[in-house]
Design a protein around this motif. Structure first.
Motif, PDB file in Angstrom:
ATOM      1  N   ASN A  82       0.821  -1.218   0.000  1.00  0.00           N
ATOM      2  CA  ASN A  82       0.000   0.000   0.000  1.00  0.00           C
ATOM      3  C   ASN A  82       0.854   1.267   0.000  1.00  0.00           C
ATOM      4  OD1 ASN A  82      -2.399  -1.519   0.092  1.00  0.00           O
ATOM      5  ND2 ASN A  82      -2.226  -1.697   2.316  1.00  0.00           N
ATOM      6  N   ALA A  83       1.920   1.267  -0.824  1.00  0.00           N
ATOM      7  CA  ALA A  83       2.817   2.414  -0.909  1.00  0.00           C
ATOM      8  C   ALA A  83       2.475   3.245  -2.144  1.00  0.00           C
ATOM      9  CB  ALA A  83       4.270   1.947  -0.975  1.00  0.00           C
ATOM     10  N   LYS A  84       2.297   4.542  -1.938  1.00  0.00           N
ATOM     11  CA  LYS A  84       1.996   5.454  -3.046  1.00  0.00           C
ATOM     12  C   LYS A  84       3.260   5.730  -3.849  1.00  0.00           C
ATOM     13  CE  LYS A  84       0.322  10.166  -3.870  1.00  0.00           C
ATOM     14  NZ  LYS A  84      -0.175  11.387  -3.219  1.00  0.00           N
ATOM     15  N   GLN A  85       3.131   5.782  -5.184  1.00  0.00           N
ATOM     16  CA  GLN A  85       4.281   6.017  -6.047  1.00  0.00           C
ATOM     17  C   GLN A  85       3.857   6.888  -7.231  1.00  0.00           C
ATOM     18  OE1 GLN A  85       7.840   3.297  -7.842  1.00  0.00           O
ATOM     19  NE2 GLN A  85       5.798   2.588  -8.299  1.00  0.00           N
ATOM     20  N   THR A  86       4.655   7.915  -7.507  1.00  0.00           N
ATOM     21  CA  THR A  86       4.409   8.786  -8.665  1.00  0.00           C
ATOM     22  C   THR A  86       5.623   8.742  -9.574  1.00  0.00           C
ATOM     23  OG1 THR A  86       2.971  10.258  -7.390  1.00  0.00           O
ATOM     24  CG2 THR A  86       3.909  11.135  -9.424  1.00  0.00           C
ATOM     25  N   TYR A  87       5.378   8.558 -10.871  1.00  0.00           N
ATOM     26  CA  TYR A  87       6.469   8.456 -11.833  1.00  0.00           C
ATOM     27  C   TYR A  87       5.956   8.896 -13.199  1.00  0.00           C
ATOM     28  CZ  TYR A  87       4.010   4.048 -12.717  1.00  0.00           C
ATOM     29  OH  TYR A  87       3.049   3.099 -12.986  1.00  0.00           O
ATOM     30  N   PHE A  88       6.855   8.896 -14.187  1.00  0.00           N
ATOM     31  CA  PHE A  88       6.503   9.358 -15.528  1.00  0.00           C
ATOM     32  C   PHE A  88       6.841   8.284 -16.556  1.00  0.00           C
ATOM     33  CE2 PHE A  88       7.032  13.169 -13.074  1.00  0.00           C
ATOM     34  CZ  PHE A  88       6.061  14.036 -13.554  1.00  0.00           C
ATOM     35  N   THR A  89       5.991   8.177 -17.586  1.00  0.00           N
ATOM     36  CA  THR A  89       6.313   7.297 -18.704  1.00  0.00           C
ATOM     37  C   THR A  89       7.209   8.061 -19.677  1.00  0.00           C
ATOM     38  OG1 THR A  89       4.486   7.979 -20.141  1.00  0.00           O
ATOM     39  CG2 THR A  89       4.009   6.286 -18.487  1.00  0.00           C
ATOM     40  N   ASN A  90       7.786   7.346 -20.648  1.00  0.00           N
ATOM     41  CA  ASN A  90       8.639   8.020 -21.635  1.00  0.00           C
ATOM     42  C   ASN A  90       7.830   8.882 -22.596  1.00  0.00           C
ATOM     43  OD1 ASN A  90       7.451   6.024 -23.156  1.00  0.00           O
ATOM     44  ND2 ASN A  90       9.360   5.032 -23.778  1.00  0.00           N
ATOM     45  N   LYS A  91       6.490   8.838 -22.469  1.00  0.00           N
ATOM     46  CA  LYS A  91       5.624   9.722 -23.264  1.00  0.00           C
ATOM     47  C   LYS A  91       5.243  10.973 -22.497  1.00  0.00           C
ATOM     48  CE  LYS A  91       3.657   5.832 -25.853  1.00  0.00           C
ATOM     49  NZ  LYS A  91       2.430   5.076 -26.199  1.00  0.00           N
ATOM     50  N   GLY A  92       5.800  11.088 -21.267  1.00  0.00           N
ATOM     51  CA  GLY A  92       5.561  12.283 -20.467  1.00  0.00           C
ATOM     52  C   GLY A  92       4.332  12.234 -19.591  1.00  0.00           C
ATOM     53  N   LYS A  93       3.646  11.106 -19.529  1.00  0.00           N
ATOM     54  CA  LYS A  93       2.436  11.025 -18.714  1.00  0.00           C
ATOM     55  C   LYS A  93       2.790  10.748 -17.253  1.00  0.00           C
ATOM     56  CE  LYS A  93      -2.009   8.726 -18.151  1.00  0.00           C
ATOM     57  NZ  LYS A  93      -2.980   7.746 -18.668  1.00  0.00           N
ATOM     58  N   GLU A  94       2.196  11.527 -16.371  1.00  0.00           N
ATOM     59  CA  GLU A  94       2.413  11.331 -14.933  1.00  0.00           C
ATOM     60  C   GLU A  94       1.449  10.259 -14.417  1.00  0.00           C
ATOM     61  OE1 GLU A  94       2.369  13.833 -10.705  1.00  0.00           O
ATOM     62  OE2 GLU A  94       1.946  14.844 -12.605  1.00  0.00           O
ATOM     63  N   ILE A  95       1.985   9.298 -13.680  1.00  0.00           N
ATOM     64  CA  ILE A  95       1.190   8.191 -13.147  1.00  0.00           C
ATOM     65  C   ILE A  95       1.314   8.172 -11.630  1.00  0.00           C
ATOM     66  CG2 ILE A  95       0.776   5.692 -13.212  1.00  0.00           C
ATOM     67  CD1 ILE A  95       0.428   6.979 -15.917  1.00  0.00           C
ATOM     68  N   THR A  96       0.189   8.002 -10.951  1.00  0.00           N
ATOM     69  CA  THR A  96       0.208   7.827  -9.493  1.00  0.00           C
ATOM     70  C   THR A  96      -0.515   6.530  -9.157  1.00  0.00           C
ATOM     71  OG1 THR A  96       0.185  10.220  -9.164  1.00  0.00           O
ATOM     72  CG2 THR A  96      -0.359   8.847  -7.267  1.00  0.00           C
ATOM     73  N   THR A  97       0.158   5.646  -8.431  1.00  0.00           N
ATOM     74  CA  THR A  97      -0.419   4.343  -8.100  1.00  0.00           C
ATOM     75  C   THR A  97      -0.206   4.025  -6.626  1.00  0.00           C
ATOM     76  OG1 THR A  97       1.649   3.284  -8.777  1.00  0.00           O
ATOM     77  CG2 THR A  97      -0.099   3.343 -10.409  1.00  0.00           C
ATOM     78  N   ILE A  98      -1.022   3.105  -6.140  1.00  0.00           N
ATOM     79  CA  ILE A  98      -0.801   2.489  -4.833  1.00  0.00           C
ATOM     80  C   ILE A  98      -0.348   1.063  -5.111  1.00  0.00           C
ATOM     81  CG2 ILE A  98      -1.880   1.641  -2.730  1.00  0.00           C
ATOM     82  CD1 ILE A  98      -1.527   4.598  -2.650  1.00  0.00           C
ATOM     83  N   ASN A  99       0.848   0.708  -4.629  1.00  0.00           N
ATOM     84  CA  ASN A  99       1.486  -0.547  -5.038  1.00  0.00           C
ATOM     85  C   ASN A  99       1.708  -1.522  -3.881  1.00  0.00           C
ATOM     86  OD1 ASN A  99       1.715   0.662  -7.551  1.00  0.00           O
ATOM     87  ND2 ASN A  99       3.837   1.289  -7.232  1.00  0.00           N
ATOM     88  N   HIS A 100       1.665  -2.785  -4.247  1.00  0.00           N
ATOM     89  CA  HIS A 100       2.192  -3.866  -3.401  1.00  0.00           C
ATOM     90  C   HIS A 100       3.347  -4.467  -4.195  1.00  0.00           C
ATOM     91  CE1 HIS A 100       1.626  -8.122  -1.503  1.00  0.00           C
ATOM     92  NE2 HIS A 100       2.722  -7.517  -1.094  1.00  0.00           N
TER      93      HIS A 100
END
Length: 466
Positions: A82-100
């Motif tokens: 349940n860790a939040k993570q924000t990152y970018f794809t090589n197309k410049g899209k910002e993604i925010t997810t909750i990960n296990h």
């Protein structure tokens, strides 16, 4: 297990991975992606071939290497839930997810790392938007209607939300132009930035210029350094309602701001860069507005990169029951009532009425009726506001007399307008057919621009028929 059984098992695993509503990504010891399911591809707007068998850091970027949960799991054997993570794809899209995220260990060695991701990007945008602006409340889910006419407009608006191009929304008063404007903003990449709305007819030109473009200290008595709405909407969207109310000089200044992406405050000598999307609305045919010098032609072309024509309520009457129920639900909550429906008599009246005030008039009619209700659970004819009943009678009177031969001038003007529009639509169809649906040739024959022809095709809903 033989080869056939193994292939079947792998086929089953692949189908399960692609059907679950969680993004799954697995990398090997080299950091290359070896499993990447459909949900993960959807939330990252990537194709399978873009990611599979490629190094994680070649496709995705993080502020720091340690921000990649997958690499942490692979290199340090770290598990995180349940860790939040924000990152970018090589197309410049910002993604925010909750990960296990966790490592896969075999014989004491990490051989891979797995990430199970839930997308919260849209939630984050909505939360930030509420915190930053607090003045928008409509999304595409707010739009009520199942008619073909409104569904086509929603589809066009959703496509417009994917870009930052200017949008011109054309529709009569009360059709819901601001609702569509806010929905486009919320559905766009700018949704976590401000949405500012200004009615161009609400203020005199002298005030409107300083309001839109801002002021420089000393520009006039009492002037201070103050950013205009175009600056305040930086990174977001500004809605200019009733754009045809702006005087020609202000329209020219707005056109320059859109073209150059710069503004100059009143009294200033320097330009300032701005990044803002323009959505404008107009409540009349823009071609008529241009002909009558209420809208500059060059501004129209600049604004109408995307043109959205919202149908009036009289052209989507099958949506009236849905809209009526929505308004009943709204005023039940506000007035603490328990109204459940409208009577059959009222229902037929609503269907027969032309609704010159469109959806806004329908809402006001229901609100007025529910102000007169006490313990009833049904809106009856006697509950409807007097001004609405009086207007309805006038409409019926016009409708009945229009069938007679002795028409007065008012009836004739209304009938003539309808006849002219029908004739115009029929003639455009005929010329299109003759020119094998070639827009350029047809526009040339008709003596109008391509833009004008395309507007009329949409206006008369003849796009699918030719």
């Amino acid at each position: 297990m033989n080869d056939g059984q193994l292939k079947n098992l792998l086929f089953i695993y692949e189908n399960i991975l692609n059907e679950i509503n969680v993004g799954v990504q697995v990398i090997n010891t080299q950091g290359n992606t070896i499993i990447y399911n459909r949900k993960k591809a959807q939330l990252e707007s990537m194709e399978l071939d873009d990611v599979l068998h490629k190094n994680l850091l070649d496709i995705f970027s993080f502020k720091n290497r340690k921000d990649s949960r997958l690499l942490q799991a692979l290199e340090n054997g770290v598990s995180m839930k349940n860790a939040k993570q924000t990152y970018f794809t090589n197309k410049g899209k910002e993604i925010t997810t909750i990960n296990h995220t966790y490592p896969i260990v075999k014989d004491g060695e990490v051989i891979a790392a797995v990430e199970l991701a839930s997308d919260i990007t849209k939630f984050e945008r909505l939360k930030e938007n509420v915190l930053k602006t607090g003045n928008t409340r409509y999304t595409f889910e707010s739009i009520i209607g199942e008619s073909k006419a409104v569904k086509e407009v929603i589809d066009t608006s959703k496509r417009a939300a994917r870009t930052s191009s200017s949008v011109l929304i054309i529709g009569e008063t009360g059709t819901g132009k601001e609702l569509f404007s806010q929905s486009i903003h919320h559905g766009s990449e700018r949704s976590n930035k401000p949405f500012i709305s200004q009615n161009c007819a609400a203020l005199p030109d002298s005030l409107l210029e300083s309001l839109l473009f801002g002021t420089k200290k000393g520009a006039f008595t009492g002037a201070i350094d103050h950013p205009g709405l175009l600056e305040q909407a930086e990174g977001g969207t500004i809605l200019l309602d009733e754009i045809n109310s702006l005087n020609p000089a202000l329209q020219a200044k707005l056109l320059r701001a859109i073209q150059e992406k710069t503004i100059r405050r009143v009294g200033d000598t320097k330009d300032k860069q701005v990044d803002v999307r323009i959505i404008a609305t107009i409540n009349e045919d823009p071609i008529d507005a241009i002909a009558n010098h209420r809208l500059r032609k060059d501004l129209y072309y600049r604004l109408s990169v995307v043109s959205i024509i919202i149908p009036p309520l009289r052209d989507r009457k099958e949506d009236i029951p849905l809209l009526a129920n929505k308004f009943i639900e709204k005023y039940n909550y506000l007035f603490h009532l328990d109204v459940r429906k409208i009577s059959d008599k009222v229902y037929h009246l609503f269907l027969d009425y032309d609704w010159p005030g469109n959806i806004r008039e329908l809402e006001h009619a229901i609100e007025g009726a529910m102000n007169l209700i006490t313990d009833e659970t049904e809106i009856g004819f006697h509950h409807l506001p007097y001004h609405f009943l009086n207007k309805s009678k006038q409409v019926y009177s016009v409708s009945s007399t229009s069938q007679n031969k002795n028409l007065d001038e008012e009836d004739l003007s209304v009938k003539l307008k309808d006849q002219m529009e029908n004739a115009e639509a029929a003639y455009i169809k005929k010329v299109l057919e003759k020119n094998k649906n070639n827009i350029t040739h047809t526009a040339s024959v008709l003596g109008i621009s391509r833009q004008s022809l395309q507007y009329r095709i949409r206006k008369f809903n003849i796009k699918e028929s030719y």
